[in-house]
Design a protein around this motif. Structure first.
Motif, PDB file in Angstrom:
ATOM      1  N   TRP A 174      22.444   8.175  68.394  1.00  6.15           N
ATOM      2  CA  TRP A 174      21.557   7.624  69.419  1.00  6.15           C
ATOM      3  C   TRP A 174      21.379   6.085  69.308  1.00  6.15           C
ATOM      4  O   TRP A 174      20.701   5.619  70.270  1.00  6.15           O
ATOM      5  CB  TRP A 174      20.199   8.269  69.124  1.00  6.15           C
ATOM      6  CG  TRP A 174      19.676   8.167  67.450  1.00  6.15           C
ATOM      7  CD1 TRP A 174      19.905   9.099  66.648  1.00  6.15           C
ATOM      8  CD2 TRP A 174      19.285   6.993  66.804  1.00  6.15           C
ATOM      9  NE1 TRP A 174      19.603   8.626  65.389  1.00  6.15           N
ATOM     10  CE2 TRP A 174      19.235   7.532  65.394  1.00  6.15           C
ATOM     11  CE3 TRP A 174      18.864   5.770  66.938  1.00  6.15           C
ATOM     12  CZ2 TRP A 174      18.721   6.640  64.351  1.00  6.15           C
ATOM     13  CZ3 TRP A 174      18.565   4.702  66.080  1.00  6.15           C
ATOM     14  CH2 TRP A 174      18.550   5.154  64.790  1.00  6.15           C
ATOM     15  N   THR A 216      24.866   5.663  74.682  1.00  4.42           N
ATOM     16  CA  THR A 216      24.659   6.425  73.685  1.00  4.42           C
ATOM     17  C   THR A 216      25.248   7.887  73.939  1.00  4.42           C
ATOM     18  O   THR A 216      26.027   7.867  74.991  1.00  4.42           O
ATOM     19  CB  THR A 216      23.175   6.853  73.740  1.00  4.42           C
ATOM     20  OG1 THR A 216      22.781   7.653  74.527  1.00  4.42           O
ATOM     21  CG2 THR A 216      22.477   5.452  73.312  1.00  4.42           C
ATOM     22  N   HIS A 217      25.467   8.420  72.944  1.00  2.20           N
ATOM     23  CA  HIS A 217      26.285   9.687  72.852  1.00  2.20           C
ATOM     24  C   HIS A 217      25.184  10.876  72.725  1.00  2.20           C
ATOM     25  O   HIS A 217      24.775  11.132  71.660  1.00  2.20           O
ATOM     26  CB  HIS A 217      27.169   9.841  72.059  1.00  2.20           C
ATOM     27  CG  HIS A 217      28.519   9.206  72.087  1.00  2.20           C
ATOM     28  ND1 HIS A 217      29.391   9.231  73.203  1.00  2.20           N
ATOM     29  CD2 HIS A 217      28.867   7.876  71.584  1.00  2.20           C
ATOM     30  CE1 HIS A 217      30.148   8.217  73.271  1.00  2.20           C
ATOM     31  NE2 HIS A 217      30.041   7.504  72.373  1.00  2.20           N
ATOM     32  N   ARG A 218      25.030  11.720  73.869  1.00  4.13           N
ATOM     33  CA  ARG A 218      24.043  12.829  73.529  1.00  4.13           C
ATOM     34  C   ARG A 218      24.582  14.087  73.218  1.00  4.13           C
ATOM     35  O   ARG A 218      26.022  14.149  72.986  1.00  4.13           O
ATOM     36  CB  ARG A 218      23.712  13.177  75.055  1.00  4.13           C
ATOM     37  CG  ARG A 218      22.756  12.202  75.753  1.00  4.13           C
ATOM     38  CD  ARG A 218      22.502  12.837  77.060  1.00  4.13           C
ATOM     39  NE  ARG A 218      21.714  13.985  77.075  1.00  4.13           N
ATOM     40  CZ  ARG A 218      21.381  14.621  78.277  1.00  4.13           C
ATOM     41  NH1 ARG A 218      21.951  14.254  79.345  1.00  4.13           N
ATOM     42  NH2 ARG A 218      20.601  15.764  78.072  1.00  4.13           N
ATOM     43  N   LEU A 219      23.863  14.996  72.497  1.00  2.00           N
ATOM     44  CA  LEU A 219      24.416  16.373  71.841  1.00  2.00           C
ATOM     45  C   LEU A 219      25.285  16.135  70.683  1.00  2.00           C
ATOM     46  O   LEU A 219      26.095  17.092  70.370  1.00  2.00           O
ATOM     47  CB  LEU A 219      25.025  17.015  73.038  1.00  2.00           C
ATOM     48  CG  LEU A 219      23.982  17.321  74.305  1.00  2.00           C
ATOM     49  CD1 LEU A 219      24.674  18.184  75.361  1.00  2.00           C
ATOM     50  CD2 LEU A 219      22.840  18.051  73.718  1.00  2.00           C
TER      51      LEU A 219
END
Length: 222
Positions: free
Chosen positions: A184, A119-122
């Protein structure tokens, strides 16, 4: 606010996940230059190791490359993010203006290269643009396909007619295709076995602020 999508006869989609999967209208004008620049960078630079396996990835500085076609692609991404933001805010009939931070990176997958689940945070939105690649291979139907997994636990405990739950949302590597989705969501790219290289641009977007305008939506949020 919670998202719900009214269909007909009282049927509502209660937990929809908004995504974009569409062709970029400027694709024929930008893809050759993008591919040339990315492959040149891949030959000159070792790249970085993130979720890529047997594949090259640049630093997260793609949108700062001195390349007009990168700016054209960024405008296309802006348009898609504006669509999704209007939907998430429930203001599809109005224009929006906003401030966002976008990070981009180039990817090159050759035979057998893939991207692990992640996933990719922030960030609010993530996505990929397909610059070049072979969309279908005879022995590997999912070659280079981006898959986004259904995030709802327990949806596959019992079969429902049509099996609408528990699968994945697929984006085949068709050149010119832009996909944008919530960051997310768990995502991965299947091993690539097509001819030549699978060249893509990945990106994340963090929407810092949004102002709703009292007029019809403009064609592009630039």
């Amino acid at each position: 606010m919670s998202l719900d999508v009214q269909l007909q006869n009282g049927v509502v989609l209660g937990f929809p996940t908004p995504m974009v999967r569409q062709p970029v209208r400027e694709a024929d004008k930008i893809n050759h230059a993008l591919k040339t620049a990315i492959l040149k960078r891949a030959r000159a630079n070792a790249g970085v190791q993130r979720h890529n396996v047997g594949a090259w990835r640049s630093e997260d500085d793609f949108f700062s490359w001195p390349l007009p076609e990168a700016e054209t692609l960024k405008r296309a991404i802006n348009r898609a993010v504006a669509q999704l933001t209007q939907l998430s805010m429930g203001v599809q009939g109005k224009s929006i203006r906003g401030e966002m931070n976008a990070l981009g990176w180039a990817n090159v997958c050759r035979s057998g290269g893939y991207v692990r689940p992640h996933t990719h945070r922030l960030s609010n939105w993530s996505g990929v643009y397909v610059v070049s690649g072979e969309a279908e291979t005879k022995d590997h139907p999912d070659s280079g396909v981006l898959e986004l997994l259904d995030p709802r636990p327990g949806v596959d405990l019992l079969n429902t007619p049509g099996n609408p739950y528990g699968g994945s949302f697929k984006v085949p590597p068709v050149p010119g295709t832009l996909a944008v989705h919530p960051s997310w969501l768990v995502q991965f790219v299947n091993p690539y076995f097509g001819k030549g290289e699978l060249v893509t641009v990945g990106f994340t977007v963090f929407v810092k602020s949004v102002t709703v305008m009292d007029r019809k939506p403009a064609e592009a949020a630039e």
